[in-house]
Design a protein around this motif. Structure first.
Motif, short mmCIF file in Angstrom:
data_model
loop_
_atom_site.label_atom_id
_atom_site.label_comp_id
_atom_site.label_asym_id
_atom_site.label_seq_id
_atom_site.Cartn_x
_atom_site.Cartn_y
_atom_site.Cartn_z
N ALA A 39 0.89 -1.15 -0.04
CA ALA A 39 0.14 0.10 -0.09
C ALA A 39 0.84 1.38 0.03
O ALA A 39 0.56 2.12 -0.62
N GLN A 40 1.94 1.16 0.86
CA GLN A 40 2.82 2.31 0.72
C GLN A 40 3.37 2.63 -0.58
O GLN A 40 3.62 3.79 -0.93
N SER A 41 3.79 1.57 -1.07
CA SER A 41 4.53 1.51 -2.39
C SER A 41 3.44 2.12 -3.51
O SER A 41 4.01 3.23 -4.28
N LEU A 42 2.27 1.88 -3.48
CA LEU A 42 1.15 2.35 -4.36
C LEU A 42 1.16 3.91 -4.21
O LEU A 42 0.82 4.50 -5.23
N ALA A 43 1.04 4.23 -3.08
CA ALA A 43 0.64 5.59 -2.56
C ALA A 43 1.75 6.56 -2.67
O ALA A 43 1.74 7.74 -3.16
N SER A 44 3.02 6.31 -2.58
CA SER A 44 4.07 6.99 -2.60
C SER A 44 5.12 6.83 -3.81
O SER A 44 5.93 7.48 -3.94
N ASN A 45 4.80 5.68 -4.70
CA ASN A 45 5.72 5.27 -5.83
C ASN A 45 7.05 4.88 -5.39
O ASN A 45 8.19 5.17 -5.97
N ARG A 46 7.33 4.41 -4.09
CA ARG A 46 8.44 3.89 -3.50
C ARG A 46 7.90 2.70 -2.68
O ARG A 46 6.89 2.29 -2.09
N THR A 47 9.06 1.80 -2.77
CA THR A 47 9.03 0.27 -2.27
C THR A 47 9.56 0.45 -0.65
O THR A 47 9.47 -0.45 -0.03
N ASN A 48 10.45 1.40 -0.54
CA ASN A 48 10.99 1.50 0.78
C ASN A 48 12.02 0.44 0.88
O ASN A 48 12.46 -0.09 1.92
N PHE A 54 32.42 -9.18 4.16
CA PHE A 54 31.15 -8.89 3.50
C PHE A 54 29.89 -8.59 4.57
O PHE A 54 28.98 -7.91 4.55
N GLY A 55 30.19 -9.54 5.97
CA GLY A 55 29.36 -9.30 6.72
C GLY A 55 29.32 -8.09 7.58
O GLY A 55 28.24 -7.30 7.67
N GLN A 56 30.48 -7.38 7.50
CA GLN A 56 30.70 -6.02 8.09
C GLN A 56 30.10 -4.97 7.05
O GLN A 56 29.23 -4.08 7.66
N MET A 57 30.12 -5.26 5.92
CA MET A 57 29.81 -4.17 5.05
C MET A 57 28.08 -4.45 4.88
O MET A 57 27.68 -3.00 5.01
N MET A 58 27.81 -5.46 4.80
CA MET A 58 26.22 -5.28 4.88
C MET A 58 25.49 -5.20 6.11
O MET A 58 24.53 -4.25 6.14
N ALA A 59 26.31 -5.44 7.39
CA ALA A 59 25.77 -4.90 8.67
C ALA A 59 25.77 -3.27 8.64
O ALA A 59 24.58 -2.80 9.01
N GLY A 60 26.65 -2.80 8.28
CA GLY A 60 26.86 -1.39 8.06
C GLY A 60 25.49 -0.53 7.15
O GLY A 60 25.00 0.32 7.68
N ILE A 61 25.32 -1.39 6.08
CA ILE A 61 24.46 -0.60 5.36
C ILE A 61 22.83 -0.94 5.75
O ILE A 61 22.20 -0.27 6.14
N GLU A 62 22.90 -1.99 6.35
CA GLU A 62 21.39 -2.48 6.77
C GLU A 62 21.02 -1.81 8.06
O GLU A 62 19.71 -1.26 8.00
N SER A 63 21.86 -1.71 9.05
CA SER A 63 21.81 -0.89 10.27
C SER A 63 21.39 0.60 9.79
O SER A 63 20.09 1.06 10.60
N GLU A 64 22.04 1.06 9.05
CA GLU A 64 21.82 2.54 8.80
C GLU A 64 20.36 2.60 7.95
O GLU A 64 19.59 3.53 8.30
N LEU A 65 19.80 1.88 7.10
CA LEU A 65 18.81 1.77 6.44
C LEU A 65 17.43 1.44 7.17
O LEU A 65 16.45 2.16 7.31
N ARG A 66 17.87 0.46 8.09
CA ARG A 66 16.71 0.03 9.03
C ARG A 66 16.52 1.11 10.11
O ARG A 66 15.09 1.23 10.28
#
Length: 338
Positions: free
Chosen positions: A51-60, A74-86
């Motif tokens: 629903a959010q995607s339909l209304a905002s044109n974003r999937t988040n 790669f664990g450290q890399m993904m942890a850095g990206i994911e935690s910031e986005l979450r």
């Protein structure tokens, strides 16, 4: 089950306004926000990503492609990206570009196509086999593309990179400063730009100190423990004299240390070894590994912040595009006694 359209109708606002409320957008007044929240509560409406995607044109959702899922780097890399986005209310879709059969380029392209098909708002790529021209063409598409640990001319503002050449230089210079001249080098796969740059830095340090590069003290590894073991085995079997060894990453350094000890070397008395990356186990193996710090977790956070700034309009984010490596001195190198 109530829908976002029913919430919109009951609150007397547009779908876009409902979406802004669900995404905590500051442009919505407190009065309007209260109306929408009351309507959601009255209808028992629970927001969902579709629903959010339909209304905002974003999937988040942000896509991430890394070479592989195993290993601390790669664990450290993904942890850095994911935690910031979450923390910003965004989610990640992760896939890999590694192939056991050797067709790394095709596997990386397949991974990119998968992420594009998921309608991600942006994709963050750690790719090694795909060439710059492909990435430049990809950046012209509708899905924004960001690069980790790589600098591509023409995409500089979408890159988070490390000065790998300087890192390679500092590793070898650290050994030269301790009196070593017979320095062996185990490189990463030379189709990978970071491996190439680290090797160029090694050669620059030798040249600046009038030490000739010796092909017999050069071995191309695989960025895994096996590469380090095979490299030291190669040097020993060819009866090469060397007092120090530079490994292009910590995993190969770990393998090299194991093989050297198994074949009678006392570390660092008989052989000084330095790695690259400063992954978590470097401080726990014996002797503790001297290495080049590659702040990949911090770089992961920064890649995510760049996406948040560009795609989700969080303009307060301060972005650092280029990172500098530093030497972490531990116990695996020593001064050569004359």
């Amino acid at each position: 089950m109530a829908t976002i359209y029913e919430v919109s109708k009951l609150a007397g606002v547009s779908l876009a306004t409902v979406s802004r409320v669900m995404n905590n957008n500051a442009r919505v007044s407190e009065k309007t926000k209260k109306k929408v929240l009351c309507a959601m509560d009255e209808l028992g409406y629970r927001p969902n990503s579709i629903a959010q995607s339909l209304a905002s044109n974003r999937t988040n959702c942000v896509g991430i492609l890394v070479s592989e899922l195993c290993g601390p780097f790669f664990g450290q890399m993904m942890a850095g990206i994911e935690s910031e986005l979450r923390a910003a209310g965004k989610h990640v879709v992760i896939t890999t570009g590694h192939s056991e059969t050797g067709d790394e380029e095709e596997k990386e392209k397949d991974g990119i196509e998968f992420l594009l098909s998921r309608n991600c708002d942006a994709i963050i790529l750690h790719v090694e086999a795909i060439d710059d021209n492909y990435l430049l063409e990809l950046s012209k598409g509708k899905t924004p593309v960001y690069l980790m640990s790589r600098l591509v001319k023409g995409m500089e503002q979408n890159c988070i990179s490390l000065n790998n050449e300087l890192g390679g230089y500092l590793a070898t210079k650290s050994l030269i400063e301790r009196g070593h001249k017979e320095i062996a080098y185990i490189a990463g796969p030379q189709f990978k730009s970071d491996a190439q740059c680290r090797f160029l830095g090694h050669k620059r340090a030798l040249e600046e100190n009038d030490i000739s590069f010796n092909e017999s003290l050069f071995y191309i590894g695989d960025f895994k423990e096996t590469g380090g073991k095979d490299g030291v085995k190669y040097f020993i079997n060819n009866k090469q004299s060397f007092t120090a060894l530079v490994c292009a990453n910590d995993e190969m350094a770990s393998g090299a240390m194991t093989y050297a000890r198994e074949h009678g070397y006392s570390l660092p008395k008989d052989l000084s070894i330095i790695g690259f990356d400063n992954i978590i186990f470097a401080r726990y193996i014996y002797p503790k590994l001297t290495t080049i710090d590659n702040p990949v977790n911090e770089m992961g956070h920064m890649a995510a912040k760049l996406v948040l700034k560009d795609i989700y309009q969080q303009k307060n984010q301060v972005i650092t595009h280029a990172f500098e490596p530093t030497v972490i001195i531990r116990d695996s190198i020593t001064t050569l006694r004359s």
